[in-house]
Structures are given as C-alpha cells and as structure tokens.
Write an enzyme that holds these catalytic residues in place. Structure first.
Site, short mmCIF file in Angstrom:
data_model
loop_
_atom_site.label_atom_id
_atom_site.label_comp_id
_atom_site.label_asym_id
_atom_site.label_seq_id
_atom_site.Cartn_x
_atom_site.Cartn_y
_atom_site.Cartn_z
N ASP A 126 0.84 -1.19 0.00
CA ASP A 126 0.00 0.00 0.00
C ASP A 126 0.88 1.24 0.00
O ASP A 126 1.51 1.56 1.00
CB ASP A 126 -0.92 -0.03 1.23
N ILE B 142 -2.44 7.54 -9.17
CA ILE B 142 -1.75 8.43 -8.23
C ILE B 142 -2.48 9.76 -8.23
O ILE B 142 -2.56 10.45 -9.26
CB ILE B 142 -0.27 8.63 -8.60
N GLY C 232 -7.81 9.90 -6.08
CA GLY C 232 -8.80 9.67 -5.04
C GLY C 232 -9.42 10.97 -4.55
O GLY C 232 -8.79 12.03 -4.59
N SER C 233 -10.67 10.90 -4.09
CA SER C 233 -11.39 12.11 -3.70
C SER C 233 -10.78 12.81 -2.50
O SER C 233 -10.97 14.02 -2.33
CB SER C 233 -12.86 11.77 -3.41
N CYS D 184 -7.40 12.52 -1.88
CA CYS D 184 -5.95 12.54 -2.13
C CYS D 184 -5.52 13.89 -2.69
O CYS D 184 -6.14 14.42 -3.62
CB CYS D 184 -5.57 11.43 -3.11
N GLU E 171 -5.44 8.06 3.90
CA GLU E 171 -4.32 7.44 4.61
C GLU E 171 -3.10 8.35 4.63
O GLU E 171 -2.18 8.15 5.42
CB GLU E 171 -3.96 6.09 3.97
N GLY E 172 -3.08 9.33 3.76
CA GLY E 172 -1.99 10.30 3.77
C GLY E 172 -2.32 11.54 4.56
O GLY E 172 -1.57 12.52 4.55
N ARG F 167 3.90 5.16 4.65
CA ARG F 167 3.63 4.96 3.23
C ARG F 167 4.37 5.98 2.37
O ARG F 167 4.48 5.84 1.17
CB ARG F 167 2.12 5.11 2.96
N GLU G 88 -0.77 14.23 2.42
CA GLU G 88 -1.15 13.94 1.04
C GLU G 88 -2.62 13.52 0.97
O GLU G 88 -3.07 12.96 -0.04
CB GLU G 88 -0.26 12.86 0.43
N GLY H 255 -25.39 15.50 -21.63
CA GLY H 255 -25.63 14.16 -21.10
C GLY H 255 -26.47 14.12 -19.85
O GLY H 255 -26.98 13.05 -19.47
#
Length: 501
Positions: free
Chosen positions: A263, A314, A317-318, A320, A409-410, A419, A432, A487
C-alpha cells in the site's frame, strides 16, 4: 531534456461508451462479472487461483476497510483489503474474524464454562459480537459440549448478581446435534426439519467441532455471489507496507488472509521490489499485489519484480492531494489505458496474465464500466464504500444531512507516514490526504447491487456478456464539455428541486 507526453491525460468523466450490437442472448441474466485477481499462466491453460464474482475491492483505508465491511463485501462477491496502518496484532485479528465469521461449519471461539457468571457471558458477547455461545465443560473451543446459551435466553436486568450460565443455558439433553462427518447440505436439512437456529457438530466423544447456522443458509440465498474459499470461509485481503512486512505477512497468513497488497502512493520503487522478492522467497504461496503506478514503465517494473496484481492511480482519489502537494500523478483514464496495454504486451510475451486494478478517480457508477472497458480487471474504491453502514466510521448529522467521516491514509488523522517517508529528515513530512465527510448512503448490499446492475446493463448495451469481451470489443469516445452538459438533465425544471410554498 525532460520527456513530454504528447497527449494530455484524461479522466473517466471525459469518455463515453458507444453502444454495440445487442444480440438476443445479450441479456442481464447471462452476464458474468467474474474476474481474475492474481497472476496466472493463461496461455498454458491454467485457471486463476483467485477470482472475484464482481470486479470491486475496497481501499486499504482506516475509514473504509475493517472486518465488518470485509464480510459485507465478500457476501456480494468482492474483496476488502483491511487497512495496515494499525498494529500487526489488530490487523491479523480482523482477518481472523472475517475467516471465522462464516464457513458453513463455523468454529466457536467464544465458548464459556457453565459455572461462569452471566456478566462474564455478556462481556464475551460484547467483545466478539457472537450472540450464540457454546457452553463446554472447560470453556475451550473444542471442549465437551454441555449446552448452548444465546443473548435471547436471559435479561441481564432480571439476573441476580451471582447468576450462572448453567441457570439459563439450553442443556445438552435438549439440543439437536449432528456428528462429525455430516455434510453441509445434510446439516442444513436438519436445521430446517427440526426448526432450530443452530446445529452443533460434535465428535464421537461429544467434543464440540463447529456450528452450522440457519442464518448462513438464508444468507447464501440472499447473496448468490458470495466469495468463499475451499473451506467455505469468506475471502479477505489486507494491506501491508515496505517496513515491517517480514513480521506482518506471517501473522496475516496465520490468520488466514487470502491476498495482500503493498500500500503506497507510488509503487515504482526499490522498496516494493525488495518486499516482493523477500515475501515470495520466504512464503512462495503468498499472493501480493503492488503499486500504485500510472504508466507502462511502472507496470513492467512491478511485473518483473513478481507482483501478483498491479494497482493503477496516483492522486485521483477524492481525499488525495498528492498532485497538488507534489505535482505527481496522471489522469486515471489515461493511466488505466496505458497500463492495460503494457499488461497485454507482457501477456503476449510471457503467457503470464497479471490483473490490473484501477484505484481512484471513480466518482459515478458508470466510471466502473469505463475502467473495465479500458482494460482494468477490477477497481478499488474508497469514498464509495465509506458511505455505507458497514464502514467503520461515525455517522453524523452535518448541516441537517446524514454523513459519514472519511479521511485519507496520507492525512494527518491517519498518521500513516510509513507509506510516504523516503528517509528524509524528521519533521519534514507533509499531508497527502484530507479529513472530510461523505453523504451517508445506507447499506452496502443495496448500493453494490444497484452499481452492479448498471454495469451489467451497460455491458449488454455494448453487446457483451463478460469482462474480457468488454475489454476486447468496447468502443469508447472522448467527449467535449458541451456533450457533458448535454448528457445530464438540462433546459428543464426538475420537479424534485422545486420547493412547495
């Protein structure tokens, strides 16, 4: 001079699937979402040793993947990777609880003696969450069975301080039991015929071996895709790091973990290569994913290092903020497309198929289908699962709306600097990830079934009934900003947004 990619990197939101011919057999009932999880020699005709029934995994995050969510997701056919930013003992205990939760034949690890107090029984029930407790002569897991007691057999407020388990348990003489060697089908038949909720299985000396529960048979009917190992235990994964893996991996394997993943925010590193080498040398049967990477070079590096699957993404993520903090990353769609091409080239060259996982950047359900069409074998989701009842975070009311807590997690809250630390000076670490809320969405079962339904119907529109055919035959187009607006609902007043006076 630095290398410049000619094309900009794109996100999933910039693409749409173009329909293909939908034949008479291309109906939802015929669609299979089974997908490989770990490497195997596909050209030699090998069968993948670990597959999922739906292409969804939960992220290695404190706010997402604990044992409760792992059980819920395994019931639907996916795999949860229990977070590794905790002690080895706690993580291994979570894995063990998942493996013990349901096996058809369930081991009983909450046993108690008949002479123990009801208060001790209550403490055991609260500690383990098991409402049915076997009473054995010595209180051990495989002791001689003398009775059963459940949380429905007594009312604590009406029990005397010195009340004993023996005062309230159902004694051996009143139990319906089965002997060692009975099949699961036979056990379930007894349960329904005798109208009991649980069936203890004992050996010829009366020592408890396991339980079979009525609710597990009913659960299987409600969850036909549930993901089980050969012993009919739920499949579960776990996240590991490049620091303490020589201690963490054996503990997780002993607890029964099925697959693990390194991870990290960035996996194209010497540290991951060393970890993969050391783990596979010491435990050859261990299944270890690695990542994250965003291009062919990163994939090929980890493939050669022995990764059993490779994670892509990298900064997408929402929660990150790696891209804004370090300027590192790539649009998730472009990264998935390039890594998929590298995966296919590696397969043609070696005969070894290494599954890839798109991790991050998925906001809407249709992004899952796009990721699969672009070559991903499965996706990893954090924010998506954090919204559900089964995630480990608190449900709160914020500004009049129900939300659940969600952090990266950051982030400082996770304090998971292992990490990211590359050996720099102490005190120089930076965040992060962010600490946030996500809208509460209810149960995992209901939401996953809705998402999967959308994926299945989209695949039918593309004229395919399985993921490999989607990857091979999908037609995908870039879209303009104007077509994005087109759309959605536009140029109308949507009724549910109009407030009555």
């Amino acid at each position: 001079m630095a290398y410049f990619f000619e094309e900009p990197s794109h996100t999933f939101d910039e693409y749409l699937l173009v329909p293909g011919y939908t034949g008479p057999d291309c109906i939802p009932a015929n669609v299979s979402l089974k997908t490989p999880v770990v490497r195997y020699n596909k050209k030699a005709g090998e069968e993948c040793p670990l597959s999922m029934n739906i292409p969804m995994t939960s992220a290695v995050m404190q706010a997402v993947s604990d044992d409760k969510l792992a059980v819920a997701l395994a019931k639907e056919g996916g795999i949860s990777f229990i977070y590794g930013s905790q002690t080895i003992e706690n993580q291994a205990a979570m894995v063990a609880r998942v493996k013990a939760y349901k096996a058809g034949f369930v081991s009983s690890d909450t046993n108690i003696r008949p002479d123990q107090s009801i208060k001790e029984l209550v403490e055991a029930i609260e500690r383990t969450g098991h409402s049915t407790v076997a009473v054995t002569e010595d209180g051990t897991e495989n002791g001689k069975l003398v009775g059963i007691i459940t949380d429905r057999d007594f009312r604590l407020s009406h029990c005397a301080d010195d009340a004993k388990v023996s005062d309230y348990m159902t004694p051996l003489s009143s139990l319906v039991m089965a002997e060692e060697g009975i099949t699961l089908e036979e056990a379930n038949d007894i349960i329904w015929k005798k109208k009991v909720n649980q069936l203890p299985v004992v050996d010829k000396n009366g020592r408890l071996l396991s339980f079979v529960f009525r609710k597990d048979a009913a659960s299987h009917e409600e969850h036909p895709n549930e993901l089980l190992d050969k012993q009919k235990r739920y499949i579960v994964g776990a996240g590991i790091n490049t620091r303490d893996y020589m201690d963490r991996v054996p503990a997780l394997l002993a607890a029964g973990v099925d697959v693990m993943t390194l991870d990290s925010s960035e996996g194209f590193t010497e540290w991951q290569r060393r970890a993969l080498h050391d783990i596979h040398e010491k435990w050859p049967e261990a299944k270890i994913g690695a990542g994250n990477v965003v291009d062919a070079d990163g994939f090929n590096f980890l493939a050669e290092a022995g990764a059993d699957f490779v994670k892509i993404g990298i900064g997408g993520g929402s929660i990150c903020i790696t891209r804004e903090q370090k300027g590192i990353g790539r649009g998730q769609a472009t990264a998935t497309i390039e890594v998929a091409k590298a995966r296919d080239a590696y397969y043609e060259k070696t005969g070894i198929y290494i599954p890839i996982c798109s991790d991050g950047g998925i906001v809407y359900d249709h992004h899952v289908t796009l990721a699969l069409a672009m070559g991903a074998d499965f996706v990893m989701l954090g924010r998506y699962f954090a919204r559900f009842d089964e995630s480990p975070t608190n449900k709160l009311i914020v500004n009049g709306n129900y939300v659940k807590e969600y952090w990266g997690e950051g982030s400082n809250r996770a304090r998971n600097w292992q990490r990211y630390d590359l050996g720099g000076k102490k005190g120089m670490a930076f965040e992060e990830g962010v600490d946030s809320y996500v809208p509460y969405a209810g149960s995992l079962h209901d939401n996953v079934n809705l998402t999967i339904s959308k994926v299945i119907h989209a695949m039918c529109n593309c004229g395919v009934t399985n993921i490999p055919d989607l990857q091979k035959n999908a037609k995908i187009t870039l879209v303009s900003a104007a077509s994005l607006r087109e759309g959605g609902a536009h140029d109308v007043i949507v009724k549910n947004t109009v407030k009555a006076n």
